[in-house]
Design a protein around this motif. Sequence first.
Motif, mmCIF file in Angstrom:
data_model
loop_
_atom_site.group_PDB
_atom_site.id
_atom_site.type_symbol
_atom_site.label_atom_id
_atom_site.label_comp_id
_atom_site.label_asym_id
_atom_site.label_seq_id
_atom_site.Cartn_x
_atom_site.Cartn_y
_atom_site.Cartn_z
ATOM 1 N N TYR A 490 0.857 -1.179 0.000
ATOM 2 C CA TYR A 490 0.000 0.000 0.000
ATOM 3 C C TYR A 490 0.895 1.232 0.000
ATOM 4 C CZ TYR A 490 -2.692 -3.861 1.888
ATOM 5 O OH TYR A 490 -3.247 -5.103 2.092
ATOM 6 N N VAL A 491 1.024 1.844 -1.180
ATOM 7 C CA VAL A 491 1.909 2.994 -1.353
ATOM 8 C C VAL A 491 1.064 4.250 -1.191
ATOM 9 C CG1 VAL A 491 3.559 4.129 -2.864
ATOM 10 C CG2 VAL A 491 3.293 1.626 -2.953
ATOM 11 N N GLY A 492 1.237 4.907 -0.049
ATOM 12 C CA GLY A 492 0.390 6.058 0.233
ATOM 13 C C GLY A 492 -1.043 5.607 0.457
ATOM 14 N N ASN A 493 -1.981 6.511 0.232
ATOM 15 C CA ASN A 493 -3.390 6.201 0.428
ATOM 16 C C ASN A 493 -4.107 5.859 -0.873
ATOM 17 O OD1 ASN A 493 -3.226 6.763 3.215
ATOM 18 N ND2 ASN A 493 -3.487 8.960 2.820
ATOM 19 N N ARG A 494 -3.397 5.950 -2.008
ATOM 20 C CA ARG A 494 -4.081 5.848 -3.293
ATOM 21 C C ARG A 494 -3.564 4.740 -4.202
ATOM 22 N NH1 ARG A 494 -8.805 8.749 -3.143
ATOM 23 N NH2 ARG A 494 -8.489 10.729 -2.057
ATOM 24 N N THR A 495 -2.536 4.010 -3.785
ATOM 25 C CA THR A 495 -1.932 3.021 -4.667
ATOM 26 C C THR A 495 -1.835 1.671 -3.961
ATOM 27 O OG1 THR A 495 -0.615 4.754 -5.712
ATOM 28 C CG2 THR A 495 0.027 2.473 -6.136
ATOM 29 N N THR A 496 -2.301 0.628 -4.658
ATOM 30 C CA THR A 496 -2.203 -0.743 -4.159
ATOM 31 C C THR A 496 -1.461 -1.591 -5.187
ATOM 32 O OG1 THR A 496 -4.309 -0.532 -2.974
ATOM 33 C CG2 THR A 496 -3.474 -2.762 -3.344
ATOM 34 N N ILE A 523 -1.473 -3.310 -10.266
ATOM 35 C CA ILE A 523 -1.338 -1.994 -9.636
ATOM 36 C C ILE A 523 -2.648 -1.242 -9.828
ATOM 37 C CG2 ILE A 523 -0.083 0.188 -9.589
ATOM 38 C CD1 ILE A 523 2.315 -1.261 -10.785
ATOM 39 N N ILE A 524 -3.209 -0.760 -8.744
ATOM 40 C CA ILE A 524 -4.420 0.063 -8.786
ATOM 41 C C ILE A 524 -4.064 1.426 -8.226
ATOM 42 C CG2 ILE A 524 -6.809 0.319 -8.038
ATOM 43 C CD1 ILE A 524 -6.922 -2.702 -7.708
ATOM 44 N N TYR A 525 -4.256 2.450 -9.039
ATOM 45 C CA TYR A 525 -3.872 3.816 -8.662
ATOM 46 C C TYR A 525 -5.098 4.711 -8.776
ATOM 47 C CZ TYR A 525 -1.450 8.351 -8.933
ATOM 48 O OH TYR A 525 -1.040 9.646 -8.726
ATOM 49 N N THR A 526 -5.523 5.317 -7.678
ATOM 50 C CA THR A 526 -6.689 6.203 -7.657
ATOM 51 C C THR A 526 -6.314 7.518 -6.972
ATOM 52 O OG1 THR A 526 -7.430 5.162 -5.601
ATOM 53 C CG2 THR A 526 -8.369 4.330 -7.651
ATOM 54 N N PRO A 527 -5.585 8.407 -7.654
ATOM 55 C CA PRO A 527 -5.145 9.649 -7.012
ATOM 56 C C PRO A 527 -6.295 10.594 -6.694
ATOM 57 C CG PRO A 527 -4.679 9.695 -9.357
ATOM 58 C CD PRO A 527 -5.146 8.309 -9.049
ATOM 59 N N LYS A 528 -7.362 10.577 -7.515
ATOM 60 C CA LYS A 528 -8.529 11.422 -7.299
ATOM 61 C C LYS A 528 -9.785 10.589 -7.524
ATOM 62 C CE LYS A 528 -6.138 15.252 -6.724
ATOM 63 N NZ LYS A 528 -6.102 16.001 -5.442
ATOM 64 N N HIS A 529 -10.936 11.118 -7.076
ATOM 65 C CA HIS A 529 -12.178 10.369 -7.238
ATOM 66 C C HIS A 529 -12.560 10.222 -8.705
ATOM 67 C CE1 HIS A 529 -13.798 14.477 -7.620
ATOM 68 N NE2 HIS A 529 -14.834 13.911 -8.228
ATOM 69 N N VAL A 533 -6.504 4.133 -12.460
ATOM 70 C CA VAL A 533 -5.583 3.453 -13.368
ATOM 71 C C VAL A 533 -5.372 2.038 -12.848
ATOM 72 C CG1 VAL A 533 -3.291 3.420 -14.393
ATOM 73 C CG2 VAL A 533 -4.424 5.609 -13.976
ATOM 74 N N TYR A 534 -5.575 1.058 -13.744
ATOM 75 C CA TYR A 534 -5.361 -0.347 -13.389
ATOM 76 C C TYR A 534 -4.349 -0.943 -14.367
ATOM 77 C CZ TYR A 534 -6.176 -5.360 -12.909
ATOM 78 O OH TYR A 534 -6.006 -6.704 -12.729
ATOM 79 N N PHE A 535 -3.321 -1.602 -13.811
ATOM 80 C CA PHE A 535 -2.287 -2.220 -14.638
ATOM 81 C C PHE A 535 -2.051 -3.646 -14.143
ATOM 82 C CE2 PHE A 535 2.169 -3.410 -15.247
ATOM 83 C CZ PHE A 535 2.263 -3.308 -16.637
ATOM 84 N N LYS A 536 -1.950 -4.588 -15.095
ATOM 85 C CA LYS A 536 -1.643 -5.972 -14.757
ATOM 86 C C LYS A 536 -0.667 -6.525 -15.777
ATOM 87 C CE LYS A 536 -3.622 -10.539 -13.911
ATOM 88 N NZ LYS A 536 -4.865 -11.357 -13.838
ATOM 89 N N GLN A 537 0.400 -7.159 -15.267
ATOM 90 C CA GLN A 537 1.410 -7.768 -16.135
ATOM 91 C C GLN A 537 1.645 -9.202 -15.673
ATOM 92 O OE1 GLN A 537 5.028 -8.434 -15.405
ATOM 93 N NE2 GLN A 537 5.260 -9.230 -17.481
ATOM 94 N N THR A 538 1.757 -10.114 -16.646
ATOM 95 C CA THR A 538 1.964 -11.531 -16.348
ATOM 96 C C THR A 538 3.274 -11.990 -16.981
ATOM 97 O OG1 THR A 538 -0.411 -11.896 -16.331
ATOM 98 C CG2 THR A 538 0.975 -13.827 -16.501
#
Length: 681
Positions: A490-496, A523-529, A533-538
């Motif tokens: 959990y990076v900050g309050n907006r990134t998982t 990676i799920i990034y929600t800086p504002k309401h 941004v959703y990113f997935k790499q395999t």
Amino acid sequence: MMTLLKKIIPFAIILFSAACAYSYQVDISADDLEYDQNCGKITASGNVVLVWQGKEVKANFVDFFIEEKLMHASGNVRIEEDGNSFFAESITYKYDDETGEIRESLAYSSMIFMRSERMDRQGKNVFAVHNIKIANCDLDEPHTYFKSRKGKITLNERVTIYNAVFYVGKVPVFYLPVVTKSLKGGKGISSRLTYGIEPGYTSDGSFSVKNFLQYQFTDQAKGKAMLDFYGSRGWGYGGEFDYFTNNSRGSIYAYYIEDFSAGYNRWTVRPYYWQRVSREWTIQSQAELISDQSFNNYYSDDWNRVMNTLNSYFSATRQGRNTNLLIALDRVDTYDSLSGDYETTSMTLPKVSFNIYPKKIIWDLVNNFTFNYANTYRQYSFGNYFYKNTADATYTVSRDFRFGRKFTLKPSLGMTGSWDDKDNYDNEDHTFLTRYFATLNSRLRVTRWMDWNMAYNTRVRSEKNSLNIDGSANDYGIESNMLSFTNYMYVGNRTTVRNFTAYNFMDYRTGSANRWTPLSTEIIYTPKHYMTVYFKQTQSLDPFMFRSAQLDATLGELEKIYFNFGAFYQYYDTPSMSYRNQEMDNTIGLGIWITPKWRLDYNIRTTSKLDKIYSRMNEHEFKIYRDLHCYNFGVSWRIRDIYHEVFAKFDLKTNMPFSRTADVDGQIPNYEDEAIFYPWR
């Protein structure tokens, strides 16, 4: 004359004498109040507010004649009564018989605006009106309206006018002896009867016209009839009906066309029903019936346009305090490309599932139990069907162990017994198998911003009709033997950030197992309401190879301005598919209000086969919308592979899916009912 107050300050009094005379209390608030004892008149001026018996009157000036039991208000008069609003030049009201007169009024109720030269109150909630206009438009000079010399309004019930003429602007169009509209419509319902037309053009049918007629039977039920002309493809007919209450909901949609271009009849029927029978019991059913797999490509906005499999079911569910019982009938139909028809590939009657929710027993142990039974009519080869009975029961027991605040360990043990009366080839073969399984889950809080989850699970299978492990089988009777690892950050309050992989310990007598599960990173990034941004790499670990990547980004709000972008890349290394070993799929969407009245939307879906330098536009759609005050006008242009169409929409704003009209709470409706009734749209 005696002046009660001469300063312009808010003031309130209660007319005690009026209360005695009229048998109810009147509250007055005004900047100035004066009382003339000689003629028994009270004069209020400046921000006057009167409240009595649920009525509220606001005006610039009000005169009370106590002996005559008469009130006269003028100057920016506004009346609120029983949820209805009146704006008028002046009103006169007699308290004893509740009659009066309203001059130059504008009344608003259930999305209907009623303008009249004079309204005579004939009793509670009943008015006779003179020189009246009724419209869905709130302008002083409505775009379209009905005009009549006389009529009648019953608040919260109905407005009826006689010898009415319909106008577009100032031009009379047609005459009707009687026009009546309900005032019980509720949110967004301007009329119980609605008509819409959508002229357009299709690539394989030339000119087309779509028509619908909708009627609102009640606040919970409505029906729609459709008649469409698709040029050389022919005429299409359809209908839908839906209703929604607290304890039930249902819908049925049907469409039929004798498609001359395809050379056969095409149709679809889709009913859905849900009912709460009692506090514990509910029933639910759904059916998918369609003539061919590509029907939706031409006659529906369904995103699932190619339907190879149809699912239908009926179920009854009992939701107890600690248990859940499901009794169901389900059916699966699969499309056969050779015959061009759907064939029933399986049907289960009955299907029973019983579950006891996890519950603590002794020593903090938690147990749960599940039982399933199915009598399935199934197919094992073309045209060969048979019935097969299956049953299984699973019992699991587990317990949580906490070591401090950072480490949790949860072991669980279980056993499943399953029975089949036949094999998958219609052979009488009563088989009872027992499976033993165990899991060990752990969670470690490494830091305040990182968690590790490790899970080990194994499952072994017994010999047929025995409790001994099937060690002679190719897999040694071991069906699962895997260790998995998940990392959360959990990076900050907006990134998982989430990482996952697993290792397979399975061995076989012949052949080998894939040891490593591809490593996936999300990676799920929600800086504002308004931004996500959703990113997935395999990534394959053995051999080490880049497998796929996915990116989805959304910026803005759908009803205001938005931009979304999606990309999915996948690498294929299967020899039989080497001709398409790299593929990229993209989605792009943009919507913006260019001006307060003009909106543009553009959405595309593409596929690119990188090894062949090949790209294909799967679909793109362009929409332009113009706000015409009380009406909507839109044009849509859509391309699906080689098929394309363009059509226009013109309708009342309250009846259009892309209406921005807010409800009584000031919120934009989200059309949840539409999603419930028509999940395929």
